[in-house]
Design an enzyme around this catalytic site. Sequence first.
Site, PDB file in Angstrom:
ATOM      1  CG  HIS A 230      21.938 -30.483  61.307  1.00  0.00           C
ATOM      2  ND1 HIS A 230      22.277 -31.546  62.120  1.00  0.00           N
ATOM      3  CD2 HIS A 230      22.609 -30.682  60.138  1.00  0.00           C
ATOM      4  CE1 HIS A 230      23.104 -32.348  61.480  1.00  0.00           C
ATOM      5  NE2 HIS A 230      23.325 -31.847  60.286  1.00  0.00           N
TER       6      HIS A 230
ATOM      7  CE1 TYR B 177      14.823 -29.704  63.418  1.00  0.00           C
ATOM      8  CE2 TYR B 177      15.001 -28.812  61.198  1.00  0.00           C
ATOM      9  CZ  TYR B 177      15.578 -29.120  62.412  1.00  0.00           C
ATOM     10  OH  TYR B 177      16.905 -28.838  62.632  1.00  0.00           O
TER      11      TYR B 177
ATOM     12  NE  ARG C 119      20.233 -30.494  65.884  1.00  0.00           N
ATOM     13  CZ  ARG C 119      19.273 -29.916  65.171  1.00  0.00           C
ATOM     14  NH1 ARG C 119      19.022 -28.621  65.309  1.00  0.00           N
ATOM     15  NH2 ARG C 119      18.548 -30.636  64.330  1.00  0.00           N
TER      16      ARG C 119
END
Length: 379
Positions: free
Chosen positions: A273, A282, A269
């Site tokens: 998120h 991250y 992706r």
Amino acid sequence: METTLAPGGVATDLLPSPQPVQLLDPDGVLVEQAAGNHQYTAPSAERLLELWRGMVIGRRLDVQSTALTKQGRLAVYPSSRGQEACQVGAVQAITGRDWMFPTYRESVALFTRGIDPVEALTLLRGDAHCGYDPMAHKTAPQCTPLSTQLLHAAGAAYGEKRRGSDAVALAFIGDGATSEGDFHEALNFAAVFSAPVIFFVQNNKYAISVPLAKQSKAPALAYKGIGYGVRSEQIDGNDPAAVLAVMDAAVEHARSGHGPFLIEAHTYRMDAHTNADDASRYRTADEVSAWLAKDPLARLQTWLTINGHLDEAAIRDAEQEGEERASDLRDRMNAEPQVDPNSLFDNVFAEPTPQQREQQAMVRAELEADASYAEEESR
């Protein structure tokens, strides 16, 4: 047919390919399939052209949906930019008589299914739990709890089989959800009862912020089907041709009575998120850039163009359609929704219970009292 066993006693017809199936490399060049347990038929140019157009339109609507969160028209939006090959390719491989069980990230799959984008986004705007008619579209409501929809998919597929129908169920899932108990229960049930369901894992490498290495020690998530006797495969999820080819095989496998099929699609992706997430905490910019070079839309467009199936006029036409549909979505989402509080009680039970009728009467009375008070205050 006699089943061949690999070393260790595992049936080779269940094993996924050692490397993800790939037909088009990141440069859009047709490549020879690597040696594996299965070989797949490449889709026709006509089907790939249809897939490309769906990806163009789906990506534009996805980008527009992300923009709607910034305009306050959506409470949250989980983008699937970069995963269009998985969502459009998987949906185009099934038919209108087949069932689909999406997660919260399958907006592009819903658009491809022919569901009105405003209805598809109703959940994310907060108007209702589901804005479309699941029965009319053979599409279950989008599921936010991880993997719970897989049990529904297995049950629905088994139900279709018991009715004598050849319909299959397509259930989407993320990599993080393969760690949930419902995932394993669904695979086991589907295998035992030979339910015609396809479990499609979009492995985008993160369960929100948890990397795959901290989720599983399996050599690939596709191997998780072996223990349940489920035919499994792993694919390059950014290769639209591979997605469609393996999905065709999975649909044929399930529809012909051979039971469930597990697909792991390796993808990524590109966005966070959701709009509430900061992905830079991250993952690195270099990692994202490396995956940008594997863009599924550019990959297929290159192959179609090089082989004379696509020209500039057709590209402009698809992009124009995407702009028009995005503009229509923006205009309709900017209109204030008309929400009836009494709709809270719709679609709860086929026959309302006494308790539900009592609660509905309380809400109706309170609304009438508020309306009367407002009328008196306005005098």
